[in-house]
Design a protein around this motif. Structure first.
Motif, PDB file in Angstrom:
ATOM      1  N   VAL A 230     102.011-101.049  65.678  1.00  0.00           N
ATOM      2  CA  VAL A 230     102.331 -99.774  66.336  1.00  0.00           C
ATOM      3  C   VAL A 230     101.253 -99.430  67.365  1.00  0.00           C
ATOM      4  CG1 VAL A 230     102.526 -97.287  65.983  1.00  0.00           C
ATOM      5  CG2 VAL A 230     103.730 -98.862  64.453  1.00  0.00           C
ATOM      6  N   ASP A 231      99.985 -99.539  66.961  1.00  0.00           N
ATOM      7  CA  ASP A 231      98.901 -99.175  67.876  1.00  0.00           C
ATOM      8  C   ASP A 231      98.762-100.179  69.013  1.00  0.00           C
ATOM      9  OD1 ASP A 231      98.155 -96.784  66.651  1.00  0.00           O
ATOM     10  OD2 ASP A 231      96.845 -97.804  65.223  1.00  0.00           O
ATOM     11  N   GLN A 232      99.001-101.463  68.728  1.00  0.00           N
ATOM     12  CA  GLN A 232      98.930-102.466  69.790  1.00  0.00           C
ATOM     13  C   GLN A 232     100.041-102.255  70.818  1.00  0.00           C
ATOM     14  OE1 GLN A 232      96.597-105.784  69.942  1.00  0.00           O
ATOM     15  NE2 GLN A 232      95.674-103.795  69.584  1.00  0.00           N
ATOM     16  N   LEU A 233     101.229-101.908  70.360  1.00  0.00           N
ATOM     17  CA  LEU A 233     102.319-101.638  71.296  1.00  0.00           C
ATOM     18  C   LEU A 233     101.985-100.465  72.204  1.00  0.00           C
ATOM     19  CD1 LEU A 233     105.386-102.221  68.961  1.00  0.00           C
ATOM     20  CD2 LEU A 233     104.967-103.392  71.135  1.00  0.00           C
ATOM     21  N   THR A 234     101.396 -99.420  71.642  1.00  0.00           N
ATOM     22  CA  THR A 234     100.996 -98.270  72.447  1.00  0.00           C
ATOM     23  C   THR A 234      99.956 -98.671  73.481  1.00  0.00           C
ATOM     24  OG1 THR A 234     101.440 -96.747  70.626  1.00  0.00           O
ATOM     25  CG2 THR A 234      99.990 -95.957  72.371  1.00  0.00           C
ATOM     26  N   LEU A 235      98.957 -99.455  73.050  1.00  0.00           N
ATOM     27  CA  LEU A 235      97.883 -99.878  73.957  1.00  0.00           C
ATOM     28  C   LEU A 235      98.412-100.823  75.031  1.00  0.00           C
ATOM     29  CD1 LEU A 235      94.869 -99.819  74.622  1.00  0.00           C
ATOM     30  CD2 LEU A 235      94.529-101.644  72.927  1.00  0.00           C
ATOM     31  N   ILE A 236      99.247-101.763  74.643  1.00  0.00           N
ATOM     32  CA  ILE A 236      99.811-102.713  75.612  1.00  0.00           C
ATOM     33  C   ILE A 236     100.631-101.985  76.670  1.00  0.00           C
ATOM     34  CG2 ILE A 236     101.534-104.543  75.879  1.00  0.00           C
ATOM     35  CD1 ILE A 236     100.547-105.669  73.194  1.00  0.00           C
ATOM     36  N   ASN A 237     101.492-101.072  76.244  1.00  0.00           N
ATOM     37  CA  ASN A 237     102.324-100.341  77.206  1.00  0.00           C
ATOM     38  C   ASN A 237     101.476 -99.496  78.146  1.00  0.00           C
ATOM     39  OD1 ASN A 237     104.766-101.369  76.249  1.00  0.00           O
ATOM     40  ND2 ASN A 237     104.941 -99.808  74.662  1.00  0.00           N
ATOM     41  N   SER A 238     100.386 -98.934  77.609  1.00  0.00           N
ATOM     42  CA  SER A 238      99.481 -98.152  78.454  1.00  0.00           C
ATOM     43  C   SER A 238      98.799 -99.029  79.499  1.00  0.00           C
ATOM     44  CB  SER A 238      98.428 -97.456  77.579  1.00  0.00           C
ATOM     45  OG  SER A 238      97.456 -96.806  78.376  1.00  0.00           O
ATOM     46  N   ARG A 239      98.337-100.226  79.083  1.00  0.00           N
ATOM     47  CA  ARG A 239      97.667-101.127  80.016  1.00  0.00           C
ATOM     48  C   ARG A 239      98.642-101.658  81.062  1.00  0.00           C
ATOM     49  NH1 ARG A 239      92.893-102.886  77.315  1.00  0.00           N
ATOM     50  NH2 ARG A 239      91.988-100.931  76.561  1.00  0.00           N
ATOM     51  N   ILE A 240      99.875-101.940  80.643  1.00  0.00           N
ATOM     52  CA  ILE A 240     100.878-102.409  81.604  1.00  0.00           C
ATOM     53  C   ILE A 240     101.153-101.326  82.647  1.00  0.00           C
ATOM     54  CG2 ILE A 240     103.325-102.984  81.873  1.00  0.00           C
ATOM     55  CD1 ILE A 240     103.159-104.536  79.261  1.00  0.00           C
ATOM     56  N   SER A 241     101.280-100.071  82.199  1.00  0.00           N
ATOM     57  CA  SER A 241     101.511 -98.967  83.135  1.00  0.00           C
ATOM     58  C   SER A 241     100.364 -98.833  84.122  1.00  0.00           C
ATOM     59  CB  SER A 241     101.698 -97.665  82.356  1.00  0.00           C
ATOM     60  OG  SER A 241     102.863 -97.713  81.553  1.00  0.00           O
ATOM     61  N   SER A 242      99.128 -98.973  83.636  1.00  0.00           N
ATOM     62  CA  SER A 242      97.962 -98.884  84.521  1.00  0.00           C
ATOM     63  C   SER A 242      97.952-100.028  85.522  1.00  0.00           C
ATOM     64  CB  SER A 242      96.671 -98.896  83.694  1.00  0.00           C
ATOM     65  OG  SER A 242      96.604 -97.771  82.844  1.00  0.00           O
ATOM     66  N   ALA A 243      98.321-101.226  85.064  1.00  0.00           N
ATOM     67  CA  ALA A 243      98.338-102.382  85.956  1.00  0.00           C
ATOM     68  C   ALA A 243      99.398-102.229  87.038  1.00  0.00           C
ATOM     69  CB  ALA A 243      98.592-103.654  85.152  1.00  0.00           C
ATOM     70  N   ILE A 244     100.559-101.713  86.672  1.00  0.00           N
ATOM     71  CA  ILE A 244     101.622-101.490  87.652  1.00  0.00           C
ATOM     72  C   ILE A 244     101.178-100.463  88.681  1.00  0.00           C
ATOM     73  CG2 ILE A 244     103.944-100.573  87.963  1.00  0.00           C
ATOM     74  CD1 ILE A 244     104.652-101.812  85.247  1.00  0.00           C
ATOM     75  N   ALA A 245     100.509 -99.406  88.198  1.00  0.00           N
ATOM     76  CA  ALA A 245     100.047 -98.356  89.106  1.00  0.00           C
ATOM     77  C   ALA A 245      98.975 -98.864  90.074  1.00  0.00           C
ATOM     78  CB  ALA A 245      99.521 -97.167  88.307  1.00  0.00           C
ATOM     79  N   SER A 246      98.106 -99.758  89.588  1.00  0.00           N
ATOM     80  CA  SER A 246      97.018-100.252  90.450  1.00  0.00           C
ATOM     81  C   SER A 246      97.511-101.271  91.468  1.00  0.00           C
ATOM     82  CB  SER A 246      95.922-100.882  89.593  1.00  0.00           C
ATOM     83  OG  SER A 246      96.377-102.081  88.996  1.00  0.00           O
ATOM     84  N   LYS A 247      98.646-101.947  91.181  1.00  0.00           N
ATOM     85  CA  LYS A 247      99.251-102.921  92.091  1.00  0.00           C
ATOM     86  C   LYS A 247      98.286-104.038  92.490  1.00  0.00           C
ATOM     87  CE  LYS A 247     102.445 -99.499  94.024  1.00  0.00           C
ATOM     88  NZ  LYS A 247     102.939 -98.833  95.258  1.00  0.00           N
TER      89      LYS A 247
END
Length: 303
Positions: A230-247
Protein backbone atom coordinates in the motif's frame (compact mmCIF):
# COMPACT_ATOMS: atom_id res chain seq x y z
CA UNK A 1 47.56 10.25 -6.98
CA UNK A 2 46.34 8.84 -3.66
CA UNK A 3 48.72 6.33 -2.12
CA UNK A 4 47.82 2.71 -1.47
CA UNK A 5 48.19 3.10 2.30
CA UNK A 6 47.68 0.39 4.92
CA UNK A 7 46.33 3.01 7.32
CA UNK A 8 43.34 5.27 6.67
CA UNK A 9 41.49 7.97 8.57
CA UNK A 10 38.07 9.52 8.02
CA UNK A 11 37.14 13.10 8.82
CA UNK A 12 33.48 13.38 7.87
CA UNK A 13 32.26 16.96 7.46
CA UNK A 14 28.64 16.06 6.70
CA UNK A 15 28.78 17.40 3.13
CA UNK A 16 26.49 14.65 1.77
CA UNK A 17 28.72 13.94 -1.26
CA UNK A 18 28.67 10.19 -0.58
CA UNK A 19 24.83 10.23 -0.45
CA UNK A 20 24.58 10.28 -4.24
CA UNK A 21 22.18 7.35 -4.70
CA UNK A 22 19.66 5.27 -2.73
CA UNK A 23 21.39 2.65 -0.56
CA UNK A 24 21.37 -1.11 -0.44
CA UNK A 25 18.95 -2.20 2.29
CA UNK A 26 17.86 -5.32 4.13
CA UNK A 27 14.20 -6.27 3.88
CA UNK A 28 13.47 -5.19 7.50
CA UNK A 29 15.10 -1.82 6.76
CA UNK A 30 13.01 -1.50 3.62
CA UNK A 31 9.84 -2.37 5.52
CA UNK A 32 10.72 0.35 8.04
CA UNK A 33 11.49 2.99 5.38
CA UNK A 34 8.75 1.95 2.94
CA UNK A 35 7.39 5.50 2.70
CA UNK A 36 10.80 6.94 1.76
CA UNK A 37 12.54 4.40 -0.50
CA UNK A 38 10.99 2.62 -3.47
CA UNK A 39 12.38 -0.86 -3.03
CA UNK A 40 13.66 -3.00 -5.87
CA UNK A 41 15.46 -6.28 -6.36
CA UNK A 42 18.70 -5.46 -8.14
CA UNK A 43 20.15 -8.28 -10.22
CA UNK A 44 23.77 -7.94 -11.26
CA UNK A 45 26.79 -9.98 -12.22
CA UNK A 46 29.56 -10.67 -9.76
CA UNK A 47 32.44 -8.57 -11.14
CA UNK A 48 34.82 -10.64 -13.26
CA UNK A 49 37.80 -8.95 -11.56
CA UNK A 50 36.67 -10.05 -8.07
CA UNK A 51 39.46 -11.51 -5.96
CA UNK A 52 39.26 -15.02 -4.58
CA UNK A 53 38.60 -13.57 -1.11
CA UNK A 54 35.74 -11.45 -2.45
CA UNK A 55 34.22 -14.47 -4.17
CA UNK A 56 34.56 -16.51 -1.01
CA UNK A 57 32.79 -13.82 1.03
CA UNK A 58 30.06 -13.52 -1.62
CA UNK A 59 29.60 -17.28 -1.39
CA UNK A 60 28.97 -16.97 2.35
CA UNK A 61 26.62 -14.00 2.17
CA UNK A 62 24.77 -13.86 -1.12
CA UNK A 63 21.96 -16.07 -2.51
CA UNK A 64 22.86 -19.16 -4.49
CA UNK A 65 26.44 -19.04 -3.21
CA UNK A 66 26.95 -16.56 -6.11
CA UNK A 67 28.15 -19.68 -7.96
CA UNK A 68 26.57 -18.64 -11.23
CA UNK A 69 27.95 -15.13 -10.92
CA UNK A 70 24.43 -13.66 -10.60
CA UNK A 71 23.96 -11.53 -7.49
CA UNK A 72 20.68 -10.47 -5.86
CA UNK A 73 20.55 -7.44 -3.57
CA UNK A 74 17.80 -5.18 -2.26
CA UNK A 75 18.15 -1.44 -2.74
CA UNK A 76 16.30 1.80 -3.17
CA UNK A 77 15.22 2.58 -6.73
CA UNK A 78 17.44 5.06 -8.56
CA UNK A 79 16.03 7.91 -10.67
CA UNK A 80 18.53 8.92 -13.37
CA UNK A 81 17.82 12.64 -12.95
CA UNK A 82 18.24 12.59 -9.17
CA UNK A 83 21.86 12.07 -8.20
CA UNK A 84 21.12 11.95 -4.48
CA UNK A 85 19.60 9.71 -1.85
CA UNK A 86 15.89 10.30 -1.11
CA UNK A 87 16.81 10.54 2.59
CA UNK A 88 19.20 13.45 2.01
CA UNK A 89 17.58 16.69 3.14
CA UNK A 90 17.90 20.16 1.59
CA UNK A 91 20.43 20.94 4.33
CA UNK A 92 22.58 18.04 3.01
CA UNK A 93 21.99 16.13 6.26
CA UNK A 94 20.69 12.57 6.49
CA UNK A 95 16.97 12.42 7.22
CA UNK A 96 17.26 8.95 8.78
CA UNK A 97 20.43 9.50 10.80
CA UNK A 98 18.57 8.66 14.02
CA UNK A 99 15.77 6.58 12.49
CA UNK A 100 17.26 3.18 11.70
CA UNK A 101 19.88 4.45 9.30
CA UNK A 102 20.62 1.61 6.85
CA UNK A 103 23.68 -0.43 7.73
CA UNK A 104 25.11 0.06 4.24
CA UNK A 105 25.23 3.78 5.00
CA UNK A 106 26.64 3.25 8.47
CA UNK A 107 29.67 1.38 7.09
CA UNK A 108 30.50 3.99 4.41
CA UNK A 109 33.22 4.40 3.16
CA UNK A 110 33.81 0.69 3.87
CA UNK A 111 31.88 -2.09 2.15
CA UNK A 112 30.42 -5.17 3.85
CA UNK A 113 30.86 -7.20 0.64
CA UNK A 114 34.60 -6.54 0.67
CA UNK A 115 36.77 -8.64 3.03
CA UNK A 116 38.24 -6.55 5.82
CA UNK A 117 41.74 -7.39 4.61
CA UNK A 118 40.93 -5.75 1.24
CA UNK A 119 39.26 -2.58 2.49
CA UNK A 120 42.49 -0.60 2.05
CA UNK A 121 42.60 -0.72 -1.78
CA UNK A 122 38.87 0.06 -1.78
CA UNK A 123 39.51 3.22 0.25
CA UNK A 124 42.37 4.17 -2.08
CA UNK A 125 40.01 3.83 -5.05
CA UNK A 126 37.27 5.86 -3.37
CA UNK A 127 39.68 8.56 -2.27
CA UNK A 128 40.75 8.92 -5.89
CA UNK A 129 37.20 9.47 -7.10
CA UNK A 130 36.11 13.05 -7.61
CA UNK A 131 33.28 12.94 -5.08
CA UNK A 132 35.63 11.77 -2.36
CA UNK A 133 38.41 14.20 -3.25
CA UNK A 134 35.84 17.00 -3.25
CA UNK A 135 34.79 16.05 0.23
CA UNK A 136 38.41 15.66 1.33
CA UNK A 137 37.35 13.30 4.11
CA UNK A 138 39.37 10.16 3.34
CA UNK A 139 43.10 10.37 3.91
CA UNK A 140 45.99 8.01 4.46
CA UNK A 141 46.58 8.02 8.20
CA UNK A 142 49.71 9.68 9.54
CA UNK A 143 50.84 10.66 13.01
CA UNK A 144 49.58 14.21 12.40
CA UNK A 145 46.23 13.18 10.90
CA UNK A 146 42.93 14.02 12.58
CA UNK A 147 39.58 12.26 12.52
CA UNK A 148 38.60 8.62 13.00
CA UNK A 149 41.20 5.92 12.43
CA UNK A 150 39.42 3.50 10.10
CA UNK A 151 42.20 1.12 9.12
CA UNK A 152 45.53 0.32 10.69
CA UNK A 153 47.82 -2.17 8.97
CA UNK A 154 44.95 -3.19 6.64
CA UNK A 155 42.72 -4.04 9.63
CA UNK A 156 39.47 -2.24 10.50
CA UNK A 157 40.28 -0.33 13.66
CA UNK A 158 37.11 1.56 14.57
CA UNK A 159 34.86 -0.54 16.83
CA UNK A 160 31.63 1.08 15.59
CA UNK A 161 32.54 0.23 12.00
CA UNK A 162 33.47 -3.31 12.99
CA UNK A 163 30.08 -3.79 14.65
CA UNK A 164 28.17 -2.31 11.70
CA UNK A 165 30.08 -4.48 9.19
CA UNK A 166 29.35 -7.60 11.22
CA UNK A 167 25.66 -6.75 11.54
CA UNK A 168 25.28 -5.99 7.81
CA UNK A 169 26.87 -9.34 7.00
CA UNK A 170 24.54 -11.13 9.43
CA UNK A 171 21.59 -9.43 7.74
CA UNK A 172 22.77 -10.63 4.35
CA UNK A 173 23.06 -14.19 5.65
CA UNK A 174 19.52 -14.05 6.99
CA UNK A 175 18.21 -12.60 3.73
CA UNK A 176 19.79 -15.52 1.92
CA UNK A 177 18.23 -18.00 4.33
CA UNK A 178 14.68 -16.64 4.40
CA UNK A 179 14.19 -15.69 0.75
CA UNK A 180 17.46 -15.32 -1.14
CA UNK A 181 18.26 -18.88 -2.19
CA UNK A 182 14.64 -19.60 -3.16
CA UNK A 183 14.32 -16.47 -5.33
CA UNK A 184 17.79 -16.96 -6.82
CA UNK A 185 16.83 -20.49 -7.91
CA UNK A 186 13.59 -19.14 -9.40
CA UNK A 187 15.21 -16.32 -11.40
CA UNK A 188 18.52 -17.88 -12.41
CA UNK A 189 17.23 -19.99 -15.36
CA UNK A 190 15.73 -16.87 -16.91
CA UNK A 191 18.59 -14.47 -16.23
CA UNK A 192 21.82 -16.47 -16.39
CA UNK A 193 23.57 -15.96 -19.69
CA UNK A 194 20.95 -13.57 -21.01
CA UNK A 195 21.90 -10.33 -22.69
CA UNK A 196 19.33 -8.61 -20.51
CA UNK A 197 21.77 -8.75 -17.59
CA UNK A 198 24.51 -6.16 -18.21
CA UNK A 199 28.19 -6.87 -17.69
CA UNK A 200 28.31 -3.77 -15.51
CA UNK A 201 25.41 -2.18 -13.67
CA UNK A 202 22.22 -4.04 -12.83
CA UNK A 203 18.57 -4.49 -13.70
CA UNK A 204 15.78 -3.55 -11.27
CA UNK A 205 12.88 -5.87 -10.59
CA UNK A 206 9.80 -5.38 -8.39
CA UNK A 207 9.80 -7.26 -5.08
CA UNK A 208 6.79 -9.41 -6.03
CA UNK A 209 8.58 -12.81 -5.88
CA UNK A 210 10.08 -12.03 -2.46
CA UNK A 211 6.83 -10.71 -0.98
CA UNK A 212 4.81 -13.62 -2.39
CA UNK A 213 7.35 -16.07 -0.98
CA UNK A 214 7.25 -14.52 2.50
CA UNK A 215 3.53 -13.77 2.70
CA UNK A 216 2.65 -17.45 3.00
CA UNK A 217 5.02 -17.96 5.91
CA UNK A 218 2.85 -16.29 8.56
CA UNK A 219 -0.20 -14.08 8.88
CA UNK A 220 1.96 -11.37 10.49
CA UNK A 221 4.26 -11.35 7.46
CA UNK A 222 1.27 -11.34 5.12
CA UNK A 223 -0.05 -8.21 6.86
CA UNK A 224 3.40 -6.59 6.74
CA UNK A 225 3.61 -7.31 3.01
CA UNK A 226 0.19 -5.74 2.47
CA UNK A 227 1.13 -2.60 4.39
CA UNK A 228 4.37 -2.41 2.42
CA UNK A 229 2.52 -2.71 -0.90
CA UNK A 230 0.00 0.00 0.00
CA UNK A 231 2.73 2.47 0.98
CA UNK A 232 4.92 1.58 -2.00
CA UNK A 233 2.03 2.15 -4.40
CA UNK A 234 1.43 5.58 -2.87
CA UNK A 235 5.13 6.46 -3.12
CA UNK A 236 5.50 5.13 -6.67
CA UNK A 237 2.46 7.06 -7.91
CA UNK A 238 3.77 10.21 -6.25
CA UNK A 239 7.20 9.84 -7.88
CA UNK A 240 5.65 9.12 -11.28
CA UNK A 241 3.51 12.27 -10.99
CA UNK A 242 6.59 14.33 -10.09
CA UNK A 243 8.53 12.86 -13.02
CA UNK A 244 5.72 13.64 -15.46
CA UNK A 245 5.52 17.19 -14.13
CA UNK A 246 9.28 17.75 -14.45
CA UNK A 247 9.30 16.43 -18.06
CA UNK A 248 12.92 15.34 -17.73
CA UNK A 249 13.70 12.96 -20.62
CA UNK A 250 16.18 11.09 -18.40
CA UNK A 251 13.27 9.75 -16.35
CA UNK A 252 11.08 8.41 -19.15
CA UNK A 253 12.37 4.83 -19.00
CA UNK A 254 12.24 4.76 -15.20
CA UNK A 255 8.70 6.16 -15.19
CA UNK A 256 7.60 3.39 -17.54
CA UNK A 257 9.42 0.77 -15.45
CA UNK A 258 7.77 1.96 -12.24
CA UNK A 259 4.36 1.82 -13.88
CA UNK A 260 5.12 -1.88 -14.31
CA UNK A 261 6.08 -2.09 -10.62
CA UNK A 262 2.76 -0.48 -9.68
CA UNK A 263 0.74 -2.88 -11.84
CA UNK A 264 2.52 -5.90 -10.36
CA UNK A 265 2.08 -4.62 -6.80
CA UNK A 266 -1.61 -3.92 -7.34
CA UNK A 267 -2.14 -7.50 -8.54
CA UNK A 268 -0.24 -9.00 -5.62
CA UNK A 269 -2.03 -6.78 -3.11
CA UNK A 270 -5.40 -7.92 -4.41
CA UNK A 271 -4.33 -11.55 -4.13
CA UNK A 272 -3.09 -11.14 -0.54
CA UNK A 273 -6.26 -9.32 0.50
CA UNK A 274 -8.46 -12.09 -0.92
CA UNK A 275 -6.49 -14.98 0.57
CA UNK A 276 -5.92 -14.59 4.31
CA UNK A 277 -4.70 -18.15 4.96
CA UNK A 278 -0.97 -18.58 5.60
CA UNK A 279 1.17 -21.59 6.42
CA UNK A 280 2.37 -19.91 9.65
CA UNK A 281 5.65 -21.79 9.40
CA UNK A 282 7.50 -18.88 11.03
CA UNK A 283 4.85 -17.85 13.55
CA UNK A 284 6.34 -16.65 16.80
CA UNK A 285 9.96 -17.61 16.18
CA UNK A 286 13.06 -15.43 16.04
CA UNK A 287 13.21 -15.37 12.23
CA UNK A 288 9.73 -13.86 12.05
CA UNK A 289 10.71 -11.21 14.58
CA UNK A 290 13.76 -10.27 12.52
CA UNK A 291 11.85 -10.12 9.25
CA UNK A 292 9.27 -7.85 10.85
CA UNK A 293 12.07 -5.62 12.11
CA UNK A 294 11.38 -6.39 15.76
CA UNK A 295 14.66 -8.11 16.67
CA UNK A 296 18.36 -7.95 15.93
CA UNK A 297 19.89 -10.84 13.95
CA UNK A 298 21.88 -13.49 15.77
CA UNK A 299 25.69 -13.57 15.49
CA UNK A 300 26.92 -14.75 12.11
CA UNK A 301 29.81 -14.37 9.73
CA UNK A 302 32.71 -12.01 10.23
CA UNK A 303 35.75 -11.73 8.06
Amino acid sequence: MVSHSADWSLQCNGCGRCCNSPPLLSLPELFHHRRRFIGCLSVRRLPAHSTSAQRELAGQLLPGSAAAGVVLLLQGYTWPSQQRCPALGPDQLCGVQYDRKPLTCRVVPLDALTPDSEQSPLLAERAAQSEWLGADCLRPFTASATGQILLRQHRVEDTDYLAALAQRRRDLQLERQYWGDAIHAMLLPELAGTSRLPVQGYISLPLVPILAHLAVQSNALRLQCQLFLVDQLTLINSRISSAIASKNPQDRASTQELRGFADAYQLLLGHLQRDSIAKTTLSGDASLQWLLGLAEPQPGVTT
